[in-house]
Scaffold this active site. Structure first.
Site, short mmCIF file in Angstrom:
data_model
loop_
_atom_site.label_atom_id
_atom_site.label_comp_id
_atom_site.label_asym_id
_atom_site.label_seq_id
_atom_site.Cartn_x
_atom_site.Cartn_y
_atom_site.Cartn_z
N ARG A 151 0.79 -1.30 -0.18
CA ARG A 151 -0.01 0.01 0.04
C ARG A 151 0.97 1.17 -0.12
O ARG A 151 1.79 1.43 0.86
CB ARG A 151 -0.80 0.07 1.26
CG ARG A 151 -1.97 -0.89 1.51
CD ARG A 151 -3.10 -0.70 0.48
NE ARG A 151 -3.44 0.23 -0.17
CZ ARG A 151 -4.09 1.30 0.52
NH1 ARG A 151 -4.79 0.76 1.57
NH2 ARG A 151 -4.67 2.26 -0.34
N HIS A 156 -5.99 7.26 7.05
CA HIS A 156 -7.50 6.93 6.98
C HIS A 156 -7.98 7.96 7.66
O HIS A 156 -7.62 8.60 8.82
CB HIS A 156 -7.84 5.59 7.63
CG HIS A 156 -7.18 4.25 6.83
ND1 HIS A 156 -8.17 3.74 6.12
CD2 HIS A 156 -6.16 3.71 7.10
CE1 HIS A 156 -7.16 2.69 5.48
NE2 HIS A 156 -5.82 2.75 6.16
FE LIG Z 1 -4.37 1.54 5.97
#
Ligand SMILES: [Fe+2]
Length: 233
Positions: A151, A156
């Site tokens: 990632r 977030h």
């Molecule tokens: Fe994450």
């Protein structure tokens, strides 16, 4: 009664995006049934009045010592589809540490935990919709979506607008991250301009000399220029 228009499909990630393997399990197999918004959805329940702690928006001061990593300031405005500020709304964030490890029982990535970093924060927007966090730049991490899947660095976010159906959950990315073109989650958003809205901008006015780089990330809860969010729309 207030009406919240549905977002444009091309600007939101589809529920099923096969390169993102978990979506094969999660996506509904039948067409969604759109149910009109109800009075209780439009009027409440609302975020309560639990006090925000002094260090809730400073992830570098939540433990005895300072966390390892590069300090960054992440700030911006929360606005509605007409550009009006959303004041007094709860902004929450969560992230991995500088080594790419979450403080979570499900994260068994072979990278060190940081005893001085929990990776969670929250704050309320001010009267002009501004929010601000001090944190550590998150690392990239592997996630087993496919062989050698990593990632890109991300944070977030969760926001509450005036009511529960204006809640937004999304991810913020960093400029020029070489992993972004290979990331099935961010790439599942079909529209390039919408994907760009998830990338923060380096802001030297926000940067504090000899202390921390500043990144600006504005969030638009709904409408044509809405920040892409996760989940059914
Ligand atoms: Fe994450």
């Amino acid at each position: 009664m207030k009406h919240y228009p549905r977002p444009e499909r091309c600007e939101q990630a589809p529920l099923l995006h096969p390169p993102y393997r978990a979506s094969l399990r999660r996506a509904p197999h039948r067409p969604l049934i759109q149910i009109p918004h109800t009075l209780s959805e439009l009027t409440g329940p609302l975020y309560g009045h639990n006090p925000i702690g002094e260090t809730d928006n400073d992830l570098t001061r939540q433990h005895f010592g300072e966390p390892v990593g590069q300090r960054i300031i992440v700030a911006g405005r929360v606005i509605d589809e007409d550009g009006r500020a959303i004041p007094n709304t709860l902004v929450e964030l969560w992230q991995c540490n500088a080594a790419g490890r979450y403080r979570h029982h499900a994260d068994n990535h072979h990278a060190p935990l940081d005893p001085n970093f929990s990776g969670a924060g929250r704050t309320l927007t001010d009267e002009n919709g501004n929010y601000r966090f001090l944190t550590i730049k998150p690392g990239a991490y592997p996630w087993r979506n496919h062989r050698n899947a990593w990632r890109p660095a991300h944070i977030h976010f969760s926001l509450f607008g005036p009511c529960l159906i204006t809640r937004l959950i999304t991810q913020m990315y960093f400029p020029n991250d070489p992993l972004l073109p290979f990331d099935p989650i961010s790439q599942s958003i079909p529209d390039e301009r919408a994907r760009q809205r998830l990338i923060c901008h380096l802001d030297l006015d926000l940067t504090e000399p000899e202390f921390a780089l500043g990144y600006r990330f504005d969030l638009i809860l709904r409408g044509r220029n809405a920040t892409p969010f996760e989940g059914p729309s």
